[in-house]
Design a protein around this motif. Sequence first.
Motif, PDB file in Angstrom:
ATOM      1  N   GLU A 134       0.794  -1.199   0.054  1.00  0.00           N
ATOM      2  CA  GLU A 134      -0.015   0.027   0.041  1.00  0.00           C
ATOM      3  C   GLU A 134       0.832   1.018   0.104  1.00  0.00           C
ATOM      4  N   SER A 135       2.122   1.190   0.055  1.00  0.00           N
ATOM      5  CA  SER A 135       2.999   2.454   0.188  1.00  0.00           C
ATOM      6  C   SER A 135       3.034   3.085  -1.432  1.00  0.00           C
ATOM      7  N   PRO A 136       3.130   4.275  -1.332  1.00  0.00           N
ATOM      8  CA  PRO A 136       3.141   5.043  -2.704  1.00  0.00           C
ATOM      9  C   PRO A 136       4.457   4.795  -3.183  1.00  0.00           C
ATOM     10  N   MET A 137       4.276   4.733  -4.493  1.00  0.00           N
ATOM     11  CA  MET A 137       5.695   4.508  -5.276  1.00  0.00           C
ATOM     12  C   MET A 137       6.761   5.342  -5.111  1.00  0.00           C
ATOM     13  N   ALA A 138       6.428   6.499  -4.935  1.00  0.00           N
ATOM     14  CA  ALA A 138       7.271   7.666  -4.458  1.00  0.00           C
ATOM     15  C   ALA A 138       8.549   7.179  -3.281  1.00  0.00           C
ATOM     16  N   ASP A 139       7.588   6.605  -2.300  1.00  0.00           N
ATOM     17  CA  ASP A 139       8.572   6.137  -1.104  1.00  0.00           C
ATOM     18  C   ASP A 139       9.255   4.998  -1.761  1.00  0.00           C
ATOM     19  N   ALA A 140       8.492   4.079  -2.266  1.00  0.00           N
ATOM     20  CA  ALA A 140       9.574   2.920  -2.826  1.00  0.00           C
ATOM     21  C   ALA A 140      10.533   3.080  -3.594  1.00  0.00           C
ATOM     22  N   LEU A 141      10.415   4.189  -4.452  1.00  0.00           N
ATOM     23  CA  LEU A 141      11.622   4.696  -5.180  1.00  0.00           C
ATOM     24  C   LEU A 141      12.615   5.262  -4.307  1.00  0.00           C
ATOM     25  N   LEU A 142      12.474   6.121  -3.156  1.00  0.00           N
ATOM     26  CA  LEU A 142      13.287   6.465  -2.153  1.00  0.00           C
ATOM     27  C   LEU A 142      14.135   5.477  -1.599  1.00  0.00           C
ATOM     28  N   GLU A 143      13.609   4.194  -1.332  1.00  0.00           N
ATOM     29  CA  GLU A 143      14.016   3.041  -0.805  1.00  0.00           C
ATOM     30  C   GLU A 143      14.970   2.510  -1.675  1.00  0.00           C
ATOM     31  N   MET A 144      14.480   2.351  -2.823  1.00  0.00           N
ATOM     32  CA  MET A 144      15.512   1.746  -3.917  1.00  0.00           C
ATOM     33  C   MET A 144      16.838   2.548  -4.129  1.00  0.00           C
ATOM     34  N   SER A 145      16.540   3.859  -4.197  1.00  0.00           N
ATOM     35  CA  SER A 145      17.857   4.580  -4.266  1.00  0.00           C
ATOM     36  C   SER A 145      18.676   4.664  -2.856  1.00  0.00           C
ATOM     37  N   HIS A 146      17.939   4.544  -1.881  1.00  0.00           N
ATOM     38  CA  HIS A 146      18.811   4.851  -0.608  1.00  0.00           C
ATOM     39  C   HIS A 146      19.697   3.450  -0.316  1.00  0.00           C
ATOM     40  N   LYS A 147      18.895   2.160  -0.719  1.00  0.00           N
ATOM     41  CA  LYS A 147      19.716   1.041  -0.519  1.00  0.00           C
ATOM     42  C   LYS A 147      20.560   0.709  -1.442  1.00  0.00           C
ATOM     43  N   GLY A 148      20.461   1.156  -2.741  1.00  0.00           N
ATOM     44  CA  GLY A 148      21.247   0.929  -3.872  1.00  0.00           C
ATOM     45  C   GLY A 148      21.418  -0.512  -4.512  1.00  0.00           C
ATOM     46  N   THR A 197      11.316  -3.822  -9.617  1.00  0.00           N
ATOM     47  CA  THR A 197      12.677  -3.917 -10.264  1.00  0.00           C
ATOM     48  C   THR A 197      12.628  -2.654 -11.205  1.00  0.00           C
ATOM     49  N   ASP A 198      13.857  -2.526 -11.945  1.00  0.00           N
ATOM     50  CA  ASP A 198      13.938  -1.395 -12.796  1.00  0.00           C
ATOM     51  C   ASP A 198      13.082  -1.689 -13.872  1.00  0.00           C
ATOM     52  N   GLY A 199      12.889  -3.005 -14.191  1.00  0.00           N
ATOM     53  CA  GLY A 199      11.915  -3.247 -15.293  1.00  0.00           C
ATOM     54  C   GLY A 199      10.422  -2.927 -15.258  1.00  0.00           C
ATOM     55  N   ASP A 200      10.085  -3.207 -13.863  1.00  0.00           N
ATOM     56  CA  ASP A 200       8.855  -2.820 -13.329  1.00  0.00           C
ATOM     57  C   ASP A 200       8.544  -1.442 -13.766  1.00  0.00           C
ATOM     58  N   LEU A 201       9.417  -0.628 -13.166  1.00  0.00           N
ATOM     59  CA  LEU A 201       9.311   0.964 -13.248  1.00  0.00           C
ATOM     60  C   LEU A 201       9.181   1.461 -14.702  1.00  0.00           C
ATOM     61  N   ARG A 202       9.976   0.690 -15.576  1.00  0.00           N
ATOM     62  CA  ARG A 202      10.017   1.185 -17.103  1.00  0.00           C
ATOM     63  C   ARG A 202       8.548   0.605 -17.703  1.00  0.00           C
ATOM     64  N   ARG A 203       8.102  -0.407 -17.098  1.00  0.00           N
ATOM     65  CA  ARG A 203       6.561  -0.965 -17.754  1.00  0.00           C
ATOM     66  C   ARG A 203       5.593   0.213 -17.300  1.00  0.00           C
ATOM     67  N   HIS A 204       5.922   0.691 -16.253  1.00  0.00           N
ATOM     68  CA  HIS A 204       4.780   1.545 -15.582  1.00  0.00           C
ATOM     69  C   HIS A 204       5.124   2.957 -15.533  1.00  0.00           C
ATOM     70  N   MET A 205       5.935   3.525 -16.561  1.00  0.00           N
ATOM     71  CA  MET A 205       6.182   4.835 -16.315  1.00  0.00           C
ATOM     72  C   MET A 205       5.159   5.811 -16.255  1.00  0.00           C
ATOM     73  N   ALA A 206       4.054   5.624 -17.057  1.00  0.00           N
ATOM     74  CA  ALA A 206       3.109   6.548 -17.140  1.00  0.00           C
ATOM     75  C   ALA A 206       2.380   6.762 -15.929  1.00  0.00           C
ATOM     76  N   GLY A 207       2.344   7.887 -15.353  1.00  0.00           N
ATOM     77  CA  GLY A 207       1.896   7.922 -13.956  1.00  0.00           C
ATOM     78  C   GLY A 207       2.183   7.276 -12.672  1.00  0.00           C
ATOM     79  N   LEU A 208       3.501   6.867 -12.944  1.00  0.00           N
ATOM     80  CA  LEU A 208       4.189   6.088 -11.860  1.00  0.00           C
ATOM     81  C   LEU A 208       4.294   6.538 -10.512  1.00  0.00           C
ATOM     82  N   LEU A 209       4.176   7.804 -10.480  1.00  0.00           N
ATOM     83  CA  LEU A 209       4.216   8.424  -8.890  1.00  0.00           C
ATOM     84  C   LEU A 209       2.881   8.585  -8.439  1.00  0.00           C
TER      85      LEU A 209
END
Length: 328
Positions: free
Chosen positions: A222-236, A254-266
């Motif tokens: 249920e977390s917003p993708m914005a928070d998930a992106l921060l976690e991904m970036s922070h942990k590396g 994964t990075d692949g999931d991000l690319r597949r959902h670029m439209a309205g990702l945040l």
Amino acid sequence: MLTAPHPIDSEALLAAGRRVIETEAAALGQLAASLGPSFVEAIARILAAPGRTIVSGMGKSGHIGRKIAATLASTGTPAMFVHPAEASHGDLGMIAPEDVILLLSNSGETPELADLIAYSRRFAIPLIGVASRPGSTLLRQSDVAILLPPAPEACSVGLAPTTSTTMTLALGDALAVALMEHRHFTPEDFRGFHPGGKLGARLTTVAALMHGGEELPLTTPESPMADALLEMSHKGFGVVGVTDPAGRLVGIVTDGDLRRHMAGLLDRRVAEVMTPGPRTISTTALASEALGVMNANKITTLFAVAPGAPGVPAGILHVHDCLRAGVV
């Protein structure tokens, strides 16, 4: 005196090589068939000794003895090689009453072993003798006498130690492996004695290389993708694991999931973007197994789960962790 070299006869050389191997293979078959109570008693003596197994032999038997001592030491049986000539000049002091002595001699009459035999008798140190001549001094004086079966040496003149040393080496391996199996010696135990080099790398476990605790990149469905992106970036690690209220891993972003959902990702929740049912690896698995899973599935990370807590991520392993450790 050596004569001038003859022209190379390939067929004759191949025939000689095959004859040697066949002769020694036949002798090993005899050795296997000859093992009996003395082999079991030798193992019992080694197990009962609170100290070390002292291996000794002269000449070619000494070279074989060094290898046997090394094999025993690396497989859970404390052992060391003592040169018989050095033993007569002070190294007998290395041998304690708590030890057991394994003496190797093809003839059983090697004069350099006399002081070792006498020392073992003087201090009641168990003596295991290995020789190919029944009734020899070594076998008569030993607490446990292992007689090698009669087999011709493989050299054409029947003098160079070949078959006899092969049998002695195989006997040492047989003792070491039987002791390993009796002690239930595990790959983890083996790695403890081989921490370096390729062997150590091959036996490294996932738990030894994985990142855990605060390093774990985790989020919730249920977390917003914005928070998930921060976690991904922070942990590396380029991924973030998704856990349910019970802490079980239910998905991965994964990075692949991000690319597949670029439209309205945040504007999305993690559950809308994640890939459910991610692959995992046990913390007790070998790192080489984890690397194989990553290669087969063309992924760079794996979450690790402990056997006692199925589905709960205990760590994360990146392909670079394996490569840095020399796992191939």
